[in-house]
Design an enzyme around this catalytic site. Sequence first.
Site, PDB file in Angstrom:
ATOM      1  N   GLU A 242       0.840  -1.199   0.000  1.00 11.32           N
ATOM      2  CA  GLU A 242       0.000   0.000   0.000  1.00 11.32           C
ATOM      3  C   GLU A 242       0.870   1.241   0.000  1.00 11.32           C
ATOM      4  OE1 GLU A 242      -2.709  -0.130   3.287  1.00 11.32           O
ATOM      5  OE2 GLU A 242      -3.484  -2.084   2.699  1.00 11.32           O
ATOM      6  N   LYS A 244       2.251   4.545   1.437  1.00  6.30           N
ATOM      7  CA  LYS A 244       2.380   5.054   2.809  1.00  6.30           C
ATOM      8  C   LYS A 244       2.219   6.563   2.742  1.00  6.30           C
ATOM      9  CE  LYS A 244       5.450   4.818   6.841  1.00  6.30           C
ATOM     10  NZ  LYS A 244       5.078   6.078   7.407  1.00  6.30           N
ATOM     11  N   GLU A 294      -5.446   6.641   7.731  1.00  7.20           N
ATOM     12  CA  GLU A 294      -4.524   7.769   7.784  1.00  7.20           C
ATOM     13  C   GLU A 294      -5.299   8.989   7.290  1.00  7.20           C
ATOM     14  OE1 GLU A 294      -1.536   7.198   8.990  1.00  7.20           O
ATOM     15  OE2 GLU A 294      -0.213   8.773   8.259  1.00  7.20           O
ATOM     16  N   PHE A 334      -7.368   1.794   6.238  1.00  9.91           N
ATOM     17  CA  PHE A 334      -6.566   0.608   5.903  1.00  9.91           C
ATOM     18  C   PHE A 334      -6.797  -0.610   6.791  1.00  9.91           C
ATOM     19  CE2 PHE A 334      -3.558   3.469   8.223  1.00  9.91           C
ATOM     20  CZ  PHE A 334      -3.326   2.684   9.350  1.00  9.91           C
ATOM     21  N   ARG A 410       4.791  -4.297  17.721  1.00 13.23           N
ATOM     22  CA  ARG A 410       5.535  -4.023  16.497  1.00 13.23           C
ATOM     23  C   ARG A 410       5.917  -5.363  15.889  1.00 13.23           C
ATOM     24  NH1 ARG A 410       7.435   0.694  14.830  1.00 13.23           N
ATOM     25  NH2 ARG A 410       7.274   1.762  16.823  1.00 13.23           N
ATOM     26  N   LYS A 416       7.316  -1.116   6.912  1.00  7.91           N
ATOM     27  CA  LYS A 416       7.345   0.134   6.143  1.00  7.91           C
ATOM     28  C   LYS A 416       8.648   0.228   5.378  1.00  7.91           C
ATOM     29  CE  LYS A 416       8.868   2.294  10.378  1.00  7.91           C
ATOM     30  NZ  LYS A 416       8.536   3.068  11.535  1.00  7.91           N
TER      31      LYS A 416
HETATM   32  P1  AMP Z   1       5.981   5.082  11.041  1.00  9.66           P
HETATM   33  O1  AMP Z   1       5.171   6.189  11.657  1.00  9.66           O
HETATM   34  O2  AMP Z   1       7.153   5.568  10.239  1.00  9.66           O
HETATM   35  O3  AMP Z   1       6.320   3.992  12.022  1.00  9.66           O
HETATM   36  O4  AMP Z   1       5.045   4.369   9.952  1.00  9.66           O
HETATM   37  C1  AMP Z   1       3.843   3.766  10.294  1.00  9.66           C
HETATM   38  C2  AMP Z   1       2.705   4.741  10.097  1.00  9.66           C
HETATM   39  O5  AMP Z   1       2.447   4.966   8.726  1.00  9.66           O
HETATM   40  C3  AMP Z   1       1.378   4.219  10.598  1.00  9.66           C
HETATM   41  O6  AMP Z   1       1.265   4.373  11.974  1.00  9.66           O
HETATM   42  C4  AMP Z   1       0.387   5.066   9.841  1.00  9.66           C
HETATM   43  O7  AMP Z   1       0.141   6.262  10.563  1.00  9.66           O
HETATM   44  C5  AMP Z   1       1.123   5.464   8.579  1.00  9.66           C
HETATM   45  N1  AMP Z   1       0.539   4.935   7.340  1.00  9.66           N
HETATM   46  C6  AMP Z   1       0.473   5.630   6.180  1.00  9.66           C
HETATM   47  N2  AMP Z   1      -0.070   4.889   5.217  1.00  9.66           N
HETATM   48  C7  AMP Z   1      -0.363   3.679   5.730  1.00  9.66           C
HETATM   49  C8  AMP Z   1      -0.940   2.478   5.229  1.00  9.66           C
HETATM   50  N3  AMP Z   1      -1.295   2.353   3.946  1.00  9.66           N
HETATM   51  N4  AMP Z   1      -1.079   1.425   6.074  1.00  9.66           N
HETATM   52  C9  AMP Z   1      -0.683   1.532   7.373  1.00  9.66           C
HETATM   53  N5  AMP Z   1      -0.142   2.640   7.897  1.00  9.66           N
HETATM   54  C10 AMP Z   1       0.022   3.713   7.106  1.00  9.66           C
END
Ligand code: AMP
Length: 547
Positions: A242, A244, A294, A334, A410, A416
Amino acid sequence: MVDMYEKLGSTTKNLEMTDILAGFLKKVDNNLISDCVKLVLGRVFPLWSDQVVGVASSLMVKSLKKSTGLSEEDILIYWKDTGDLGLTAEKAVSKKTQKTLSSQKLSVEKVIENIRKVSSFEGAGTVEKKTDLIAELIASSSPEEAKYITRTVLGVLRMGVGAGIMRDAVAQAFEVDSDFVERAYYLSSDFGEVGKIACEGGEEELKKFNIRIERPIMVMLAQKAEDLEEGFSKVGKPAAIELKYDGMRVQIHKNKEEIYVFTRRLENVTKQFPEIVSATKKYVKCEQCVLEGEAVGYGPKGEHIPFQKISRRIKRKYGIEEMAKQIPIETKVFDIIFLDGKETMSLPFAKRRELLEEIVEQKKRSIVLTEQLITSDLEEAEKFYEKGLKQGEEGIMMKNLEAEYKPGSRVGYMVKLKPEIDPVDLVIVGSEWGEGKRANWLSSFLLACYDKVNDKFLTIGKMATGLTDKQFEEITERLKPLIISEKGRKVTVKPETVVEIGYQEIQKSPTYESKFALRFPRLIRIRDDKKPEEADSLEKIKEIHGG
Ligand code: AMP
């Protein structure tokens, strides 16, 4: 309670801490379990609650003055000596000149009652009332009690008890499986409540614990992957990939016409985001559900706007409709955790996505599902990733199609992937003494880049994460001889120490002298090999920022 605190403070070993805590919990009265558990975690309100105690250091000093009869000057001297208001309170009470009128012994109920009352006052004219309530507690405290109460009131107790230790202590004290304790905690976001259930209902009741609409749960977190291959090896093939988005994670709870919106940090932001409420009411076709998505800001041409802009809406209390017009958002859903009376967390992700497709009527610029590709093919995945980056998204998420939803963890069910950003080298120019257990350490570091033209160091951010205890100690030892001046807990240091800093983004900001700020700076290493003038320059920062 104080005996237990003192014992906890005398060890850093997790197993010993668990034993101490479990032994204590076993002896606590049933009706006090919930409050005691929260207190040990340094709280009087559960994690999900928006209530805060809201007492500043200056008010604490006033309360100490009132309850001990010492002069403000003396108290400020103790504070300067110890760098910690908890230790100041301990010393002040041991030297107090004022005899307590009531020799009432302090109870957990009284401590909780007064601190909660303090938080209920707001606005002008409440300082006196707050001061009195805290002074009342300190007046009937022993020196040690005063230390812990002060730290609790200021929200800096930090007994070193994390969620893991609390989970094991509750499990041990009430002879229940720690997995059930953990699950109930992630679903309730309230360790006090979990302790009470474990104590009164045992494993049977804990197992039954389910999501409650209106109560935010702790969300599943993503691991990191270095590249697509590693991503596939973590989540399996085929995988759901997906885009991000750089927005704000929201948890949406729907109960018929009632909608609640929470952030990832469990803050209730329902009022601040009326368009999420109306979109859910209009386009989510079910009676009850808990969704995750999101919230992404968009501009006039539908282009995505970085999180930084919508984050301004989180704390807004007034002019909300106006803000909603200026920075409208679209919710990209999502995941689904609960649907019409049943939890859906244990269903495989592919099935959860199907449910989303069934119940969300997608409407552009209002509510849609995240863009998704299901593939096992590396090349196809790469194209999708590139397309996302070109479009200005942050990267991609790769998800295991078979996996359940695991709150609070986690686990590698979702990873990601985003392009690496090169770290910058900056100079430490200031710092702040820590509090609680960290009182003897410098704990937050003011960073600066180098302005070659004017031969000056210009601040660009504060870094407080990425350091181990050992590193805090090490940096403190290094910086101590460099301290030029001190004011309260703040110190200015000679610009000598160069550090390599990782970060997520460089933003424009009026807060710092450079007019830039680093988002999420973290320490990578100390660069002993660099002189301060060799730190990255303002020009370089401008170039990275790109505008
Ligand atoms: P990070 O904040 O770098 O740990 O990345 C994870 C975060 O990306 C999640 O907590 C969401 O807020 C965000 N996010 C953005 N797009 C997506 C998606 N398609 N699926 C899940 N999380 C997403």
